[in-house]
Write a protein that holds these residues in place. Structure first.
Motif, PDB file in Angstrom:
ATOM      1  N   GLY A  88      -1.690   8.864   9.412  1.00 25.14           N
ATOM      2  CA  GLY A  88      -2.575   9.964   9.051  1.00 25.14           C
ATOM      3  C   GLY A  88      -2.841  10.012   7.560  1.00 25.14           C
ATOM      4  N   TYR A  89      -4.071  10.342   7.203  1.00 22.74           N
ATOM      5  CA  TYR A  89      -4.421  10.497   5.785  1.00 22.74           C
ATOM      6  C   TYR A  89      -3.917  11.847   5.282  1.00 22.74           C
ATOM      7  N   PRO A  90      -3.607  11.940   3.963  1.00 23.94           N
ATOM      8  CA  PRO A  90      -3.735  10.902   2.937  1.00 23.94           C
ATOM      9  C   PRO A  90      -2.633   9.863   3.030  1.00 23.94           C
ATOM     10  N   LEU A  91      -2.898   8.676   2.465  1.00 22.78           N
ATOM     11  CA  LEU A  91      -1.942   7.577   2.428  1.00 22.78           C
ATOM     12  C   LEU A  91      -1.690   7.176   0.978  1.00 22.78           C
ATOM     13  N   ILE A  92      -0.502   6.630   0.723  1.00 23.11           N
ATOM     14  CA  ILE A  92      -0.136   6.187  -0.628  1.00 23.11           C
ATOM     15  C   ILE A  92      -0.114   4.670  -0.643  1.00 23.11           C
ATOM     16  N   VAL A  93      -0.826   4.074  -1.584  1.00 20.49           N
ATOM     17  CA  VAL A  93      -0.855   2.616  -1.759  1.00 20.49           C
ATOM     18  C   VAL A  93      -0.076   2.258  -3.021  1.00 20.49           C
ATOM     19  N   LYS A  94       0.828   1.278  -2.891  1.00 10.32           N
ATOM     20  CA  LYS A  94       1.686   0.907  -4.029  1.00 10.32           C
ATOM     21  C   LYS A  94       1.871  -0.601  -4.118  1.00 10.32           C
ATOM     22  N   PRO A  95       1.904  -1.155  -5.327  1.00  4.87           N
ATOM     23  CA  PRO A  95       2.442  -2.514  -5.499  1.00  4.87           C
ATOM     24  C   PRO A  95       3.940  -2.470  -5.199  1.00  4.87           C
ATOM     25  N   VAL A  96       4.474  -3.492  -4.569  1.00  5.18           N
ATOM     26  CA  VAL A  96       5.884  -3.494  -4.173  1.00  5.18           C
ATOM     27  C   VAL A  96       6.815  -3.651  -5.366  1.00  5.18           C
ATOM     28  N   SER A  97       6.392  -4.405  -6.374  1.00  7.29           N
ATOM     29  CA  SER A  97       7.328  -4.793  -7.448  1.00  7.29           C
ATOM     30  C   SER A  97       6.949  -4.280  -8.825  1.00  7.29           C
ATOM     31  N   LEU A  98       6.293  -3.131  -8.896  1.00  6.42           N
ATOM     32  CA  LEU A  98       5.971  -2.541 -10.192  1.00  6.42           C
ATOM     33  C   LEU A  98       6.504  -1.120 -10.261  1.00  6.42           C
ATOM     34  N   GLY A  99       6.716  -0.643 -11.487  1.00  2.00           N
ATOM     35  CA  GLY A  99       7.154   0.725 -11.691  1.00  2.00           C
ATOM     36  C   GLY A  99       6.139   1.498 -12.512  1.00  2.00           C
ATOM     37  N   SER A 100       6.562   2.670 -13.017  1.00  2.00           N
ATOM     38  CA  SER A 100       5.734   3.518 -13.877  1.00  2.00           C
ATOM     39  C   SER A 100       4.424   3.936 -13.210  1.00  2.00           C
ATOM     40  N   SER A 101       4.390   3.918 -11.871  1.00  2.00           N
ATOM     41  CA  SER A 101       3.208   4.338 -11.094  1.00  2.00           C
ATOM     42  C   SER A 101       1.984   3.474 -11.353  1.00  2.00           C
ATOM     43  N   ILE A 102       2.171   2.287 -11.916  1.00  2.00           N
ATOM     44  CA  ILE A 102       1.046   1.382 -12.162  1.00  2.00           C
ATOM     45  C   ILE A 102       0.533   0.852 -10.822  1.00  2.00           C
ATOM     46  N   GLY A 103      -0.784   0.979 -10.598  1.00  2.00           N
ATOM     47  CA  GLY A 103      -1.400   0.486  -9.375  1.00  2.00           C
ATOM     48  C   GLY A 103      -1.240   1.396  -8.180  1.00  2.00           C
ATOM     49  N   VAL A 104      -0.584   2.548  -8.358  1.00  2.00           N
ATOM     50  CA  VAL A 104      -0.367   3.485  -7.254  1.00  2.00           C
ATOM     51  C   VAL A 104      -1.587   4.389  -7.104  1.00  2.00           C
ATOM     52  N   ALA A 105      -2.025   4.615  -5.869  1.00  2.00           N
ATOM     53  CA  ALA A 105      -3.202   5.462  -5.625  1.00  2.00           C
ATOM     54  C   ALA A 105      -3.050   6.219  -4.312  1.00  2.00           C
ATOM     55  N   ILE A 106      -3.729   7.359  -4.230  1.00  2.00           N
ATOM     56  CA  ILE A 106      -3.774   8.150  -3.005  1.00  2.00           C
ATOM     57  C   ILE A 106      -5.120   7.900  -2.327  1.00  2.00           C
ATOM     58  N   ALA A 107      -5.085   7.589  -1.037  1.00  2.00           N
ATOM     59  CA  ALA A 107      -6.322   7.347  -0.271  1.00  2.00           C
ATOM     60  C   ALA A 107      -6.494   8.447   0.763  1.00  2.00           C
ATOM     61  N   ASN A 108      -7.657   9.076   0.752  1.00  2.00           N
ATOM     62  CA  ASN A 108      -7.942  10.169   1.689  1.00  2.00           C
ATOM     63  C   ASN A 108      -8.816   9.738   2.862  1.00  2.00           C
ATOM     64  N   ASN A 109      -9.319   8.500   2.813  1.00  2.00           N
ATOM     65  CA  ASN A 109     -10.141   7.986   3.898  1.00  2.00           C
ATOM     66  C   ASN A 109     -10.130   6.458   3.826  1.00  2.00           C
ATOM     67  N   ARG A 110     -10.786   5.811   4.790  1.00  2.00           N
ATOM     68  CA  ARG A 110     -10.739   4.351   4.868  1.00  2.00           C
ATOM     69  C   ARG A 110     -11.383   3.697   3.640  1.00  2.00           C
ATOM     70  N   GLU A 111     -12.465   4.263   3.161  1.00  2.00           N
ATOM     71  CA  GLU A 111     -13.124   3.683   1.991  1.00  2.00           C
ATOM     72  C   GLU A 111     -12.203   3.709   0.778  1.00  2.00           C
ATOM     73  N   GLU A 112     -11.535   4.827   0.551  1.00  2.00           N
ATOM     74  CA  GLU A 112     -10.599   4.931  -0.565  1.00  2.00           C
ATOM     75  C   GLU A 112      -9.395   4.022  -0.361  1.00  2.00           C
ATOM     76  N   LEU A 113      -8.982   3.845   0.897  1.00  2.00           N
ATOM     77  CA  LEU A 113      -7.859   2.958   1.199  1.00  2.00           C
ATOM     78  C   LEU A 113      -8.196   1.520   0.820  1.00  2.00           C
ATOM     79  N   ASN A 114      -9.358   1.047   1.226  1.00  2.00           N
ATOM     80  CA  ASN A 114      -9.774  -0.316   0.886  1.00  2.00           C
ATOM     81  C   ASN A 114      -9.848  -0.505  -0.628  1.00  2.00           C
ATOM     82  N   GLU A 115     -10.393   0.485  -1.303  1.00  2.00           N
ATOM     83  CA  GLU A 115     -10.528   0.407  -2.759  1.00  2.00           C
ATOM     84  C   GLU A 115      -9.162   0.388  -3.437  1.00  2.00           C
ATOM     85  N   ALA A 116      -8.255   1.229  -2.950  1.00  2.00           N
ATOM     86  CA  ALA A 116      -6.908   1.291  -3.535  1.00  2.00           C
ATOM     87  C   ALA A 116      -6.154  -0.013  -3.336  1.00  2.00           C
TER      88      ALA A 116
END
Length: 396
Positions: free
Chosen positions: A185-213
């Motif tokens: 279920g949305y929202p979803l959190i997208v993260k790089p597996v091996s980075l810290g400091s929230s770099i590359g982390v994004a919240i996706a509220n729909n499929r378009e945002e998920l693909n972009e993230a």
């Protein structure tokens, strides 16, 4: 008291390079009046090892090319007795002689990539020198969010639902991955597996945002994680110091950002004086949460620290459902920004004492390791044994 050479290692080939510099300079400042002679070991963004007095001044990092030209290449070397030194390399000048510093201990102040993932720790192990923080396994587990969650879950520590995948999986199985993720279920959190400091982390509220993230996160890492979101969310952090068999927790904190899920800017570019690193971020210390919840998070912090084989000091981040107070382990930072000194300062341990304790733990671990049998006398290379090995040639 005679001075001992403490090598402060920082920088590195990492998106968190600048954060590491801030943490290192903070630690150096905290140890200014200690019995140690501070020797900087700065790893540049392209992997060169440098040392020199100019590396101790934060203002010099405004012009990295100039700073690197003023510093001196260096490397760990061993003498004929097996003692390790940090030695200057490629010194020019007719009467110039490379300086050489016998290593008492190494204070690791890296963030991310090769400095925090166990690679540098492996160098220290090979050179048989004491170093602060987690060992090779604990460091590598801490850097890999997927493996850390697997270990946590196997030890009864709650984690959120997630799906992880590599870039090749995304190319070949994108629809299947999205189907699994959307079941959370949305929202979803997208993260790089091996980075810290929230770099590359994004919240996706729909499929378009998920693909972009996902596409954005692949710029930083080839392995990603999509997690279910906790809603309504509180982020609560707690630091732990010690060894897997003997450790204790600090007070808890609640970081405060523009959104509950903190960005890199919230962590390092908010508050007054961003040059203070993580210490400049807006936060509530101690976290204004029920005492029972505080105790639960502290207990989970200690349990997770031990389960992951961490050592020295770490910060453990948890996701809390603000309504139900359900707690989920999010990640462990085996070398947290600013060494989380602001948490220990509220736990009756100031920054200088905290650094001294980290060094004490490092020395104790090193002493215990060297007290074990580290070699095994065998006649495997005797003439008789070698004949047997020769007889194996040509066999499959």
């Amino acid at each position: 008291m005679s001075q001992k050479n403490l090598i402060v290692a920082f920088g590195g080939v990492s998106p968190e390079h600048e954060v590491s510099v801030l943490t290192a300079i903070q630690a150096i400042s905290a140890l200014e009046n200690s019995s140690y002679q501070i020797i900087p070991l700065y790893v540049t963004k392209n992997g060169r090892w440098l040392t020199g007095e100019s590396l101790l001044d934060l203002s010099n990092y405004k012009d990295l090319p100039k700073l690197e030209s003023q510093a001196q290449d260096c490397a760990f070397v061993k003498d004929e007795t097996g003692k390790t030194y940090l030695k200057e390399q490629n010194v020019s000048g007719l009467f110039s002689k490379p300086k050489s510093y016998p290593v008492y201990a190494v204070l690791c102040a890296f963030h991310g990539s090769e400095g925090e993932n166990g690679a540098f720790q492996g160098v220290c192990e090979m050179m048989n020198i004491p170093y602060t923080g987690s060992g090779v396994l604990g460091s590598s587990l801490g850097m890999d969010k997927v493996k850390a969650k697997l270990v946590a879950a196997a030890n009864g520590i709650p984690v959120t639902k997630a799906v992880n995948f590599y870039e090749s999986d995304w190319v070949n199985e994108q629809d299947d991955i999205i189907t699994v993720a959307e079941d959370f279920g949305y929202p979803l959190i997208v993260k790089p597996v091996s980075l810290g400091s929230s770099i590359g982390v994004a919240i996706a509220n729909n499929r378009e945002e998920l693909n972009e993230a996902v596409e954005t996160a692949f710029r930083y890492d080839a392995h990603l994680l999509i997690e279910e979101a906790v809603n309504p969310l509180m982020e609560i952090n707690c630091s732990v110091i010690g060894t897997p068999d003997n450790c204790k927790a600090s007070v808890c904190e609640r970081p405060l950002g523009k959104a509950e899920t903190l960005s890199f800017e919230d962590k390092y570019q908010s508050g007054e004086g961003a040059e203070k690193g993580m210490a400049s971020a807006d936060r509530e210390i101690p976290a204004d949460i029920p005492e029972a919840l505080t105790r639960k998070i502290q207990e989970l912090s200690v349990k997770t620290f031990s389960a992951l084989g961490a050592s020295g000091l770490a910060r453990l981040d948890f996701l809390v459902n603000a309504n139900t107070e359900d707690v989920y382990f999010n990640e462990i930072n085996t070398i947290p920004g600013s060494f989380s000194f602001y948490l220990w300062d509220r736990s009756d341990l100031n920054f200088t004492q905290l650094m001294e304790e980290l060094i004490r733990i490092a020395l104790k671990k090193h002493q215990e390791k060297n007290g074990r049998v580290r070699s095994y006398d065998t006649n495997l290379l005797s003439e008789k044994a070698m004949k047997g090995i020769k007889g194996l040639k040509g066999t499959k």
